[in-house]
Design an enzyme around this catalytic site. Structure first.
Site, mmCIF file in Angstrom:
data_model
loop_
_atom_site.group_PDB
_atom_site.id
_atom_site.type_symbol
_atom_site.label_atom_id
_atom_site.label_comp_id
_atom_site.label_asym_id
_atom_site.label_seq_id
_atom_site.Cartn_x
_atom_site.Cartn_y
_atom_site.Cartn_z
ATOM 1 N N GLY A 49 -81.995 -38.268 -1.382
ATOM 2 C CA GLY A 49 -80.759 -38.580 -0.683
ATOM 3 C C GLY A 49 -80.969 -39.755 0.256
ATOM 4 O O GLY A 49 -82.088 -40.018 0.700
ATOM 5 N N GLN A 54 -79.184 -45.076 7.342
ATOM 6 C CA GLN A 54 -80.579 -45.358 6.976
ATOM 7 C C GLN A 54 -80.771 -46.747 6.371
ATOM 8 O O GLN A 54 -81.903 -47.193 6.196
ATOM 9 C CB GLN A 54 -81.096 -44.311 5.982
ATOM 10 C CG GLN A 54 -81.246 -42.940 6.603
ATOM 11 C CD GLN A 54 -81.809 -41.962 5.595
ATOM 12 O OE1 GLN A 54 -81.081 -41.426 4.782
ATOM 13 N NE2 GLN A 54 -83.113 -41.753 5.624
ATOM 14 N N CYS A 107 -87.856 -36.998 5.413
ATOM 15 C CA CYS A 107 -86.790 -37.966 5.570
ATOM 16 C C CYS A 107 -87.372 -39.359 5.345
ATOM 17 O O CYS A 107 -88.431 -39.676 5.888
ATOM 18 C CB CYS A 107 -86.214 -37.854 6.983
ATOM 19 S SG CYS A 107 -84.883 -39.018 7.286
ATOM 20 N N LEU A 108 -86.697 -40.174 4.563
ATOM 21 C CA LEU A 108 -87.221 -41.510 4.248
ATOM 22 C C LEU A 108 -87.336 -42.388 5.493
ATOM 23 O O LEU A 108 -88.068 -43.369 5.484
ATOM 24 C CB LEU A 108 -86.339 -42.189 3.189
ATOM 25 C CG LEU A 108 -86.353 -41.536 1.794
ATOM 26 C CD1 LEU A 108 -85.350 -42.234 0.874
ATOM 27 C CD2 LEU A 108 -87.739 -41.556 1.180
ATOM 28 N N HIS A 149 -78.302 -32.474 5.103
ATOM 29 C CA HIS A 149 -79.249 -33.412 5.730
ATOM 30 C C HIS A 149 -78.606 -34.804 5.845
ATOM 31 O O HIS A 149 -78.678 -35.447 6.893
ATOM 32 C CB HIS A 149 -80.526 -33.453 4.877
ATOM 33 C CG HIS A 149 -81.567 -34.436 5.315
ATOM 34 N ND1 HIS A 149 -82.843 -34.065 5.683
ATOM 35 C CD2 HIS A 149 -81.538 -35.791 5.425
ATOM 36 C CE1 HIS A 149 -83.536 -35.155 6.012
ATOM 37 N NE2 HIS A 149 -82.768 -36.216 5.860
ATOM 38 N N GLU A 150 -77.957 -35.245 4.757
ATOM 39 C CA GLU A 150 -77.368 -36.595 4.758
ATOM 40 C C GLU A 150 -76.159 -36.676 5.693
ATOM 41 O O GLU A 150 -75.979 -37.676 6.390
ATOM 42 C CB GLU A 150 -76.990 -37.025 3.333
ATOM 43 C CG GLU A 150 -78.141 -37.040 2.322
ATOM 44 C CD GLU A 150 -79.408 -37.717 2.802
ATOM 45 O OE1 GLU A 150 -79.326 -38.649 3.622
ATOM 46 O OE2 GLU A 150 -80.500 -37.295 2.374
ATOM 47 N N HIS A 153 -77.156 -37.221 9.117
ATOM 48 C CA HIS A 153 -77.443 -38.641 9.412
ATOM 49 C C HIS A 153 -76.177 -39.379 9.858
ATOM 50 O O HIS A 153 -76.237 -40.261 10.705
ATOM 51 C CB HIS A 153 -77.990 -39.355 8.173
ATOM 52 C CG HIS A 153 -79.471 -39.225 7.993
ATOM 53 N ND1 HIS A 153 -80.378 -39.639 8.936
ATOM 54 C CD2 HIS A 153 -80.215 -38.745 6.958
ATOM 55 C CE1 HIS A 153 -81.614 -39.409 8.494
ATOM 56 N NE2 HIS A 153 -81.546 -38.866 7.293
#
Ligand code: NI
Length: 184
Positions: A49, A54, A107-108, A149-150, A153
């Site tokens: 994701g 991000q 998380c990226l 999660h997204e 963000h």
């Protein structure tokens, strides 16, 4: 100035945009091109994701792909994965299940950090899809987790804020270094 999608990169914590609440977006050529680029960046990074903040944009947009797995329940009423990648504009969770589950998330934008986050198992989400059509979709398991999660963000919330006490303890050195970067 229009955004050049080719120039977008995955931003690392503690960049400020990751802590900024995203604004609703219109679906047009520009926002679709950004979504397409986000899918590319997500794949390159081998993530499941990626949210617009991000890549440095305070937009309410995320992409997600939890690939179908051989262990997925067959003929399940509520999916936990998808054949294709997904793009959602202006998403909103409108129903959370009461039952919660813990799982190690990464998380990226937070390299090397993984830790348990407890979340509702099943959710109902309203959003606009890539074509701008309103959708109302249910997900469970990893896909429900990914959506939550997204969407976090998009509100400036990161797994740092939601990890269990145990996960915080286990990662205390790494979290401390992230927090120091945030201050400095
Ligand atoms: Ni993330």
């Amino acid at each position: 100035m229009p955004i050049d999608p080719a120039k977008l990169r995955i931003e690392m914590y503690p960049t400020k945009v990751l802590r900024t609440k995203g604004k609703e977006v219109e679906i047009n050529e520009e926002t679709r091109a950004v979504a397409g680029r986000m899918v590319e960046l997500m794949r390159e990074a081998e993530g499941i994701g990626l949210a617009a903040p991000q890549v440095g944009l305070s937009w309410r947009l995320f992409v997600c792909h939890v690939p179908v797995h051989e262990d997925d329940p067959v003929d399940a009423e509520i999916p936990c994965s998808s054949e294709e990648f997904q793009v959602f504009f202006n998403p909103e969770i409108v129903e959370f299940s009461k039952d919660m589950e813990g799982y190690d998330e990464g998380c990226l934008s937070l390299p090397d950090l993984t830790g348990e986050v407890r979340r509702p198992t099943t959710v109902l989400m309203r959003a606009l899809d890539f074509d701008g059509n309103p959708v109302e979709l249910r997900a469970t398991g990893l896909m429900a987790r990914c959506w939550q999660h997204e969407i976090d963000h998009l509100d400036g919330i990161m797994i740092l804020d939601k990890m269990t006490q145990m996960a915080r303890l286990k990662n205390r050195a790494l979290i401390k270094s992230f927090k120091n970067m945030a201050k400095g």
